[in-house]
Scaffold this motif. Sequence first.
Motif, PDB file in Angstrom:
ATOM      1  N   GLY A  98     -63.531  70.823 101.427  1.00  0.00           N
ATOM      2  CA  GLY A  98     -63.564  71.360 102.767  1.00  0.00           C
ATOM      3  C   GLY A  98     -62.676  72.575 102.892  1.00  0.00           C
ATOM      4  N   ARG A  99     -61.879  72.635 103.912  1.00  0.00           N
ATOM      5  CA  ARG A  99     -61.101  73.843 104.186  1.00  0.00           C
ATOM      6  C   ARG A  99     -59.780  73.880 103.444  1.00  0.00           C
ATOM      7  N   THR A 100     -59.560  72.964 102.538  1.00  0.00           N
ATOM      8  CA  THR A 100     -58.296  73.025 101.814  1.00  0.00           C
ATOM      9  C   THR A 100     -58.512  73.305 100.342  1.00  0.00           C
ATOM     10  N   ASP A 101     -59.674  73.815  99.984  1.00  0.00           N
ATOM     11  CA  ASP A 101     -59.941  74.001  98.559  1.00  0.00           C
ATOM     12  C   ASP A 101     -59.368  75.318  98.073  1.00  0.00           C
ATOM     13  N   THR A 102     -58.288  75.224  97.342  1.00  0.00           N
ATOM     14  CA  THR A 102     -57.616  76.391  96.776  1.00  0.00           C
ATOM     15  C   THR A 102     -58.485  76.994  95.683  1.00  0.00           C
ATOM     16  N   GLN A 103     -58.528  78.319  95.649  1.00  0.00           N
ATOM     17  CA  GLN A 103     -59.268  79.000  94.597  1.00  0.00           C
ATOM     18  C   GLN A 103     -58.344  79.348  93.448  1.00  0.00           C
ATOM     19  N   TYR A 104     -58.826  79.118  92.243  1.00  0.00           N
ATOM     20  CA  TYR A 104     -58.084  79.408  91.024  1.00  0.00           C
ATOM     21  C   TYR A 104     -58.812  80.511  90.268  1.00  0.00           C
TER      22      TYR A 104
ATOM     23  N   THR B  28     -59.294  83.829 113.858  1.00  0.00           N
ATOM     24  CA  THR B  28     -58.698  82.509 113.658  1.00  0.00           C
ATOM     25  C   THR B  28     -58.595  82.178 112.185  1.00  0.00           C
ATOM     26  N   LEU B  29     -57.436  81.662 111.821  1.00  0.00           N
ATOM     27  CA  LEU B  29     -57.207  81.272 110.437  1.00  0.00           C
ATOM     28  C   LEU B  29     -57.492  79.793 110.247  1.00  0.00           C
ATOM     29  N   TYR B  30     -58.317  79.490 109.259  1.00  0.00           N
ATOM     30  CA  TYR B  30     -58.585  78.097 108.931  1.00  0.00           C
ATOM     31  C   TYR B  30     -57.774  77.647 107.719  1.00  0.00           C
ATOM     32  N   GLY B  31     -57.165  78.591 107.057  1.00  0.00           N
ATOM     33  CA  GLY B  31     -56.339  78.269 105.896  1.00  0.00           C
ATOM     34  C   GLY B  31     -55.810  79.593 105.376  1.00  0.00           C
ATOM     35  N   LEU B  32     -54.549  79.634 104.997  1.00  0.00           N
ATOM     36  CA  LEU B  32     -53.932  80.875 104.544  1.00  0.00           C
ATOM     37  C   LEU B  32     -53.350  80.636 103.168  1.00  0.00           C
ATOM     38  N   MET B  48     -50.476  77.295  99.922  1.00  0.00           N
ATOM     39  CA  MET B  48     -51.507  77.283 100.950  1.00  0.00           C
ATOM     40  C   MET B  48     -50.927  76.689 102.220  1.00  0.00           C
ATOM     41  N   LEU B  49     -51.202  77.333 103.333  1.00  0.00           N
ATOM     42  CA  LEU B  49     -50.749  76.867 104.636  1.00  0.00           C
ATOM     43  C   LEU B  49     -51.974  76.602 105.493  1.00  0.00           C
ATOM     44  N   GLN B  50     -51.921  75.501 106.194  1.00  0.00           N
ATOM     45  CA  GLN B  50     -53.096  75.153 106.965  1.00  0.00           C
ATOM     46  C   GLN B  50     -52.799  74.958 108.441  1.00  0.00           C
ATOM     47  N   GLU B  55     -44.531  75.283 107.043  1.00  0.00           N
ATOM     48  CA  GLU B  55     -43.651  76.081 106.185  1.00  0.00           C
ATOM     49  C   GLU B  55     -43.570  75.383 104.835  1.00  0.00           C
ATOM     50  N   LYS B  56     -43.752  76.165 103.782  1.00  0.00           N
ATOM     51  CA  LYS B  56     -43.652  75.609 102.435  1.00  0.00           C
ATOM     52  C   LYS B  56     -42.739  76.472 101.592  1.00  0.00           C
ATOM     53  N   SER B  57     -42.062  75.833 100.663  1.00  0.00           N
ATOM     54  CA  SER B  57     -41.161  76.555  99.777  1.00  0.00           C
ATOM     55  C   SER B  57     -41.402  76.151  98.341  1.00  0.00           C
ATOM     56  N   HIS B  58     -41.240  77.111  97.466  1.00  0.00           N
ATOM     57  CA  HIS B  58     -41.304  76.837  96.035  1.00  0.00           C
ATOM     58  C   HIS B  58     -40.284  77.739  95.369  1.00  0.00           C
ATOM     59  N   GLU B  59     -39.283  77.124  94.823  1.00  0.00           N
ATOM     60  CA  GLU B  59     -38.169  77.854  94.224  1.00  0.00           C
ATOM     61  C   GLU B  59     -37.596  78.785  95.296  1.00  0.00           C
TER      62      GLU B  59
END
Lengths: 114, 111
Positions: A98-104, B28-32, B48-50, B55-59
């Motif tokens: 769905g809307r959470t499928d990350t592209q690689y 409108t953003l459905y996923g960033l 990925m932010l939904q 807020e997400k962090s990595h290192e």
Amino acid sequence: DADVTQTPRNRITKTGKRIMLECSQTKGHDRMYWYRQDPGLGLRLIYYSFDVKDINKGEISDGYSVSRQAQAKFSLSLESAIPNQTALYFCATSDDRGRTDTQYFGPGTRLTVL
Amino acid sequence: SQELEQSPQSLIVQEGKNLTINCTSSKTLYGLYWYKQKYGEGLIFLMMLQKGGEEKSHEKITAKLDEKKQQSSLHITASQPSHAGIYLCGADIIGDYKLSFGAGTTVTVRA
């Protein structure tokens, strides 16, 4: 081994030649995409496929065609290459979530059309 | 994509300094999604932010999503040479599971 591979990595060809770029993935994803990247323009979608029997045009499909030979393989063809198709081409895959499928993304193919 | 605007287009930062990149959508953003690309190479998925406010962090990299502003920011703390590259934001702005991309922000880290 890389999950998404592209061949060739670099190609120089002449105007009018037919070129095929190949993409293979071992991620088991159903969805595959072809993009081109030009300086200052980001990535633009050429074609995408949500499964083997589903192929759709993206925003810049003119001059290109694709073939989804199997779940793992998605090829992009330039039927008659022209200089403004010189670009960096990327293949990408995603899972059907769905809307959470990350592209690689694959490592890219640098194509130069003389 | 005209729907996604990244700013700045490029920036140079001294090693050890912080930096922020913004990505603003006109729809409108459905996923960033945030990706990093080394010159001429493939894109590496960062985050990925939904959800609005997420807020997400990595290192040393933190990304936030402001749903009201339709904007995401990517913040790097105490930048290092390994942070140099092109950062691209991608977003599902139509809800059809395809991504539109910003033009990218080139980051240079000077020692």
